[in-house]
Design an enzyme around this catalytic site. Sequence first.
Site, short mmCIF file in Angstrom:
data_model
loop_
_atom_site.label_atom_id
_atom_site.label_comp_id
_atom_site.label_asym_id
_atom_site.label_seq_id
_atom_site.Cartn_x
_atom_site.Cartn_y
_atom_site.Cartn_z
N CYS A 67 43.71 41.60 38.81
CA CYS A 67 43.09 41.57 37.49
C CYS A 67 43.16 42.95 36.85
O CYS A 67 42.61 43.92 37.37
CB CYS A 67 41.65 41.11 37.56
SG CYS A 67 40.86 41.09 35.94
N CYS A 209 42.07 39.37 28.32
CA CYS A 209 42.81 39.29 29.59
C CYS A 209 43.92 40.33 29.57
O CYS A 209 44.84 40.24 28.76
CB CYS A 209 43.38 37.89 29.78
SG CYS A 209 44.29 37.69 31.33
#
Length: 265
Positions: A67, A209
């Site tokens: 991530c 994101c």
Amino acid sequence: MDRKVQVLDFIKINPAGNITILIDNFDIYDKNIPKLSEEIMKETNLYAEQVGFIKDSHLQMMGGEFCGNASRAFASLLAFRDKDFSKQKNYNITCSGESKVLDVDVRNDGAKNKFLAKIKMPKFLSLEEINVDEYKLGLVRFSGINHFIFNIKENKETSFENIIDLVKKYLSNEEYSAFGIMFFDSDNLSMKPYVYVKEVGSGVYENSCASGTTALGYYLKKCKNLDRAKIVQPNGWLEYIIENDEMYIDGPVEIIAEGKIYIGK
């Protein structure tokens, strides 16, 4: 008889709207991490989009995925705790789902708890255009996550849930830890990210994101020769920059709170 309660140290961080909980002083390879994370993320608990577990300079995500936003959040936390940090410093960290060391450039953004964090992102493994039913999607694969680019202007599909189901079916015979679908509006360079983590068994529409913005950046470079763009996210912005064949993601990070969380066993 009292139920046992697990006490965890947490930090709540906002990297460009992608609310992230980092858990400190905990076994980062504990087998209960996916279940714990699901509890922590609940609206009735700390309410977040994702959870990571930190030790020294390593970040272990809840499903073993990579991530980018959580990595930017972790580096900003290191700056927040660093007595020698003043205006700018680079931090080297590692993250699950990615074998290489990540370099994050952290700058102060006007307050003790506010930063701008620019991360050098992993390179993609492959980039292709695929057909799923009657839809055309971009597919950008990384070692820790697969990202699908869905151009909502080009495909004219109103049901995002339908696309999510089709992508799950497309990946049904593959091994993967997580996938994302970037619902992209090419008219105003905005996107709505959806990320599904297999180990947790659920997906969320995220407010931003970083790895998805990276995938979109590579896709826009290939299709439109666009080296740099600020991509509007549902609750903020992220900028991708391609320099010397390297991809960087830059954007804001805010340390919101830290304390203890109590989880019933």
